[in-house]
Design an enzyme around this catalytic site. Sequence first.
Site, PDB file in Angstrom:
ATOM      1  N   ARG A   1      15.365-165.583  50.188  1.00  0.00           N
ATOM      2  CA  ARG A   1      15.178-164.137  49.933  1.00  0.00           C
ATOM      3  C   ARG A   1      16.279-163.331  50.594  1.00  0.00           C
ATOM      4  O   ARG A   1      16.767-162.346  50.037  1.00  0.00           O
ATOM      5  CB  ARG A   1      13.796-163.701  50.430  1.00  0.00           C
ATOM      6  CG  ARG A   1      12.673-164.240  49.551  1.00  0.00           C
ATOM      7  CD  ARG A   1      11.321-164.137  50.230  1.00  0.00           C
ATOM      8  NE  ARG A   1      10.900-162.789  50.508  1.00  0.00           N
ATOM      9  CZ  ARG A   1       9.932-162.469  51.371  1.00  0.00           C
ATOM     10  NH1 ARG A   1       9.302-163.423  52.033  1.00  0.00           N
ATOM     11  NH2 ARG A   1       9.610-161.224  51.564  1.00  0.00           N
TER      12      ARG A   1
ATOM     13  N   ARG B   1       4.393-162.557  60.831  1.00  0.00           N
ATOM     14  CA  ARG B   1       3.723-161.533  60.008  1.00  0.00           C
ATOM     15  C   ARG B   1       2.355-162.012  59.556  1.00  0.00           C
ATOM     16  O   ARG B   1       2.166-163.154  59.147  1.00  0.00           O
ATOM     17  CB  ARG B   1       4.567-161.206  58.785  1.00  0.00           C
ATOM     18  CG  ARG B   1       3.793-160.311  57.812  1.00  0.00           C
ATOM     19  CD  ARG B   1       4.630-159.569  56.848  1.00  0.00           C
ATOM     20  NE  ARG B   1       5.411-160.393  55.977  1.00  0.00           N
ATOM     21  CZ  ARG B   1       6.259-159.901  55.081  1.00  0.00           C
ATOM     22  NH1 ARG B   1       6.427-158.598  54.993  1.00  0.00           N
ATOM     23  NH2 ARG B   1       6.955-160.703  54.315  1.00  0.00           N
TER      24      ARG B   1
ATOM     25  N   LYS C   1      10.082-152.226  55.723  1.00  0.00           N
ATOM     26  CA  LYS C   1       9.881-151.196  54.689  1.00  0.00           C
ATOM     27  C   LYS C   1       8.393-150.874  54.520  1.00  0.00           C
ATOM     28  O   LYS C   1       8.009-149.715  54.453  1.00  0.00           O
ATOM     29  CB  LYS C   1      10.450-151.669  53.330  1.00  0.00           C
ATOM     30  CG  LYS C   1      11.923-152.067  53.396  1.00  0.00           C
ATOM     31  CD  LYS C   1      12.451-152.501  52.048  1.00  0.00           C
ATOM     32  CE  LYS C   1      11.798-153.758  51.493  1.00  0.00           C
ATOM     33  NZ  LYS C   1      12.087-154.989  52.298  1.00  0.00           N
TER      34      LYS C   1
ATOM     35  N   ARG D   1      15.977-153.078  43.353  1.00  0.00           N
ATOM     36  CA  ARG D   1      16.513-154.219  44.091  1.00  0.00           C
ATOM     37  C   ARG D   1      17.752-154.790  43.431  1.00  0.00           C
ATOM     38  O   ARG D   1      18.338-155.740  43.951  1.00  0.00           O
ATOM     39  CB  ARG D   1      15.462-155.318  44.097  1.00  0.00           C
ATOM     40  CG  ARG D   1      14.750-155.505  45.403  1.00  0.00           C
ATOM     41  CD  ARG D   1      13.619-156.441  45.077  1.00  0.00           C
ATOM     42  NE  ARG D   1      13.255-157.259  46.159  1.00  0.00           N
ATOM     43  CZ  ARG D   1      12.213-157.018  46.944  1.00  0.00           C
ATOM     44  NH1 ARG D   1      11.497-155.937  46.786  1.00  0.00           N
ATOM     45  NH2 ARG D   1      11.902-157.866  47.873  1.00  0.00           N
TER      46      ARG D   1
ATOM     47  N   ARG E   1       1.661-164.728  54.124  1.00  0.00           N
ATOM     48  CA  ARG E   1       2.166-164.734  52.752  1.00  0.00           C
ATOM     49  C   ARG E   1       2.838-166.059  52.423  1.00  0.00           C
ATOM     50  O   ARG E   1       3.559-166.609  53.241  1.00  0.00           O
ATOM     51  CB  ARG E   1       3.167-163.581  52.565  1.00  0.00           C
ATOM     52  CG  ARG E   1       2.531-162.367  51.926  1.00  0.00           C
ATOM     53  CD  ARG E   1       3.391-161.156  51.946  1.00  0.00           C
ATOM     54  NE  ARG E   1       4.714-161.329  51.363  1.00  0.00           N
ATOM     55  CZ  ARG E   1       5.596-160.359  51.223  1.00  0.00           C
ATOM     56  NH1 ARG E   1       5.289-159.129  51.625  1.00  0.00           N
ATOM     57  NH2 ARG E   1       6.777-160.577  50.704  1.00  0.00           N
TER      58      ARG E   1
HETATM   59  P1  AP5 Z   1       7.246-155.443  56.816  1.00  0.00           P
HETATM   60  O1  AP5 Z   1       6.976-153.990  57.045  1.00  0.00           O
HETATM   61  O2  AP5 Z   1       6.187-156.250  56.149  1.00  0.00           O
HETATM   62  O3  AP5 Z   1       8.658-155.631  56.094  1.00  0.00           O
HETATM   63  P2  AP5 Z   1       9.064-155.415  54.581  1.00  0.00           P
HETATM   64  O4  AP5 Z   1      10.444-154.893  54.589  1.00  0.00           O
HETATM   65  O5  AP5 Z   1       8.031-154.607  53.851  1.00  0.00           O
HETATM   66  O6  AP5 Z   1       9.026-156.927  54.114  1.00  0.00           O
HETATM   67  P3  AP5 Z   1       8.644-157.617  52.750  1.00  0.00           P
HETATM   68  O7  AP5 Z   1       8.708-159.097  52.987  1.00  0.00           O
HETATM   69  O8  AP5 Z   1       7.346-157.082  52.201  1.00  0.00           O
HETATM   70  O9  AP5 Z   1       9.816-157.195  51.875  1.00  0.00           O
HETATM   71  P4  AP5 Z   1      10.289-157.831  50.610  1.00  0.00           P
HETATM   72  O10 AP5 Z   1      11.068-156.713  50.080  1.00  0.00           O
HETATM   73  O11 AP5 Z   1      10.962-159.126  50.685  1.00  0.00           O
HETATM   74  O12 AP5 Z   1       8.917-158.244  49.877  1.00  0.00           O
HETATM   75  P5  AP5 Z   1       8.132-157.553  48.699  1.00  0.00           P
HETATM   76  O13 AP5 Z   1       6.701-157.633  48.998  1.00  0.00           O
HETATM   77  O14 AP5 Z   1       8.733-156.252  48.342  1.00  0.00           O
HETATM   78  O15 AP5 Z   1       7.604-156.090  58.245  1.00  0.00           O
HETATM   79  C1  AP5 Z   1       7.789-157.472  58.385  1.00  0.00           C
HETATM   80  C2  AP5 Z   1       7.158-157.963  59.714  1.00  0.00           C
HETATM   81  O16 AP5 Z   1       7.878-157.368  60.804  1.00  0.00           O
HETATM   82  C3  AP5 Z   1       5.703-157.504  59.903  1.00  0.00           C
HETATM   83  O17 AP5 Z   1       5.012-158.524  60.575  1.00  0.00           O
HETATM   84  C4  AP5 Z   1       5.806-156.236  60.756  1.00  0.00           C
HETATM   85  O18 AP5 Z   1       4.654-156.033  61.553  1.00  0.00           O
HETATM   86  C5  AP5 Z   1       7.025-156.540  61.612  1.00  0.00           C
HETATM   87  N1  AP5 Z   1       7.812-155.352  61.931  1.00  0.00           N
HETATM   88  C6  AP5 Z   1       8.061-154.268  61.142  1.00  0.00           C
HETATM   89  N2  AP5 Z   1       8.857-153.391  61.775  1.00  0.00           N
HETATM   90  C7  AP5 Z   1       9.164-153.962  62.990  1.00  0.00           C
HETATM   91  C8  AP5 Z   1       9.969-153.555  64.093  1.00  0.00           C
HETATM   92  N3  AP5 Z   1      10.643-152.383  64.105  1.00  0.00           N
HETATM   93  N4  AP5 Z   1      10.047-154.380  65.172  1.00  0.00           N
HETATM   94  C9  AP5 Z   1       9.394-155.575  65.174  1.00  0.00           C
HETATM   95  N5  AP5 Z   1       8.605-156.017  64.158  1.00  0.00           N
HETATM   96  C10 AP5 Z   1       8.500-155.212  63.077  1.00  0.00           C
HETATM   97  O19 AP5 Z   1       8.497-158.557  47.492  1.00  0.00           O
HETATM   98  C11 AP5 Z   1       7.943-159.849  47.434  1.00  0.00           C
HETATM   99  C12 AP5 Z   1       8.469-160.548  46.175  1.00  0.00           C
HETATM  100  O20 AP5 Z   1       8.059-159.807  45.015  1.00  0.00           O
HETATM  101  C13 AP5 Z   1      10.006-160.634  46.052  1.00  0.00           C
HETATM  102  O21 AP5 Z   1      10.542-161.745  46.733  1.00  0.00           O
HETATM  103  C14 AP5 Z   1      10.161-160.739  44.525  1.00  0.00           C
HETATM  104  O22 AP5 Z   1       9.842-162.022  44.065  1.00  0.00           O
HETATM  105  C15 AP5 Z   1       9.090-159.772  44.016  1.00  0.00           C
HETATM  106  N6  AP5 Z   1       9.585-158.386  43.876  1.00  0.00           N
HETATM  107  C16 AP5 Z   1       9.135-157.295  44.536  1.00  0.00           C
HETATM  108  N7  AP5 Z   1       9.812-156.195  44.153  1.00  0.00           N
HETATM  109  C17 AP5 Z   1      10.710-156.612  43.229  1.00  0.00           C
HETATM  110  C18 AP5 Z   1      11.719-155.939  42.478  1.00  0.00           C
HETATM  111  N8  AP5 Z   1      11.931-154.619  42.614  1.00  0.00           N
HETATM  112  N9  AP5 Z   1      12.471-156.667  41.635  1.00  0.00           N
HETATM  113  C19 AP5 Z   1      12.272-158.009  41.476  1.00  0.00           C
HETATM  114  N10 AP5 Z   1      11.346-158.704  42.161  1.00  0.00           N
HETATM  115  C20 AP5 Z   1      10.556-158.003  43.043  1.00  0.00           C
END
Ligand code: AP5
Length: 215
Positions: free
Chosen positions: A171, A127, A13, A88, A160
């Site tokens: 997760r 990552r 994402k 979410r 991270r």
């Molecule tokens: P990346 O693009 O970083 O993936 P992502 O979907 O953004 O992953 P996140 O871990 O950031 O998502 P998340 O939703 O769990 O975490 P968030 O920060 O929102 O890609 C991942 C890896 O793959 C990278 O190394 C990239 O280079 C590689 N890649 C990408 N595309 C690829 C492809 N096509 N092929 C191969 N490799 C690829 O949330 C973190 C925490 O915050 C949560 O756990 C929670 O505690 C809190 N939080 C955030 N939002 C909320 C909410 N709305 N409600 C409650 N808690 C929340």
Amino acid sequence: MKIILLGPPGGGKGTQSKLLVSKFNIPQISTGDILRDHVRNKSELGIKANSYMQNGELVPDNLILNMIKFRLKEDDCKSGYILDGFPRTIPQAEGLDNILENLNQKLDKIVVLDVKDKDIIERMSGRRMHIESGRVYHIKFNPPKNEGLDDITNEKLTIRKDDQPETVKKRLMIYHETTKPLIEYYTSKNIVSSINGNKSIEDIHAEIITKIKNV
Ligand code: AP5
């Protein structure tokens, strides 16, 4: 254009959001990035959110909705935005509906990135992140120009804390139980497009553009 990128942790994402920001010049609103900023700055919200995030649990809905309510009123959101990692939960989606109704706005598209759990584990282990900007790399699939360093600032990349395998499994479990039901929630509104998220970053980007070009 107002779109949501929905998908599992590590589903791409953030990576796809950054490409859309460059193409359409609208902001990426990543609740994860905003929360990490708060944690870094030790704000009241950051202190409350920190333990949930480190444990791979969701931060309570009321904190998230309050944060988003203010963010969507900012000037840069007037011509659209990409919601990354929000909503979410069903209560968050319902809260977003209320916020949008008050702003007289509506969502154009929900893009679902569909990636298998086993691929997520590999992605997370490789990552690397520039935390301040939210720029994301992968040691194999999307390496930085200079190993371990951010392409723009040349600062050190980090791993991270919530990318440890046990936390990633938790997760993923929360994603399947709590976030995936949103696909059905939005399907009933007829605005969902699913994409195979196991393709290359460039192919997925091209497919997203095709799906959103008429919105
Ligand atoms: P990346 O693009 O970083 O993936 P992502 O979907 O953004 O992953 P996140 O871990 O950031 O998502 P998340 O939703 O769990 O975490 P968030 O920060 O929102 O890609 C991942 C890896 O793959 C990278 O190394 C990239 O280079 C590689 N890649 C990408 N595309 C690829 C492809 N096509 N092929 C191969 N490799 C690829 O949330 C973190 C925490 O915050 C949560 O756990 C929670 O505690 C809190 N939080 C955030 N939002 C909320 C909410 N709305 N409600 C409650 N808690 C929340």
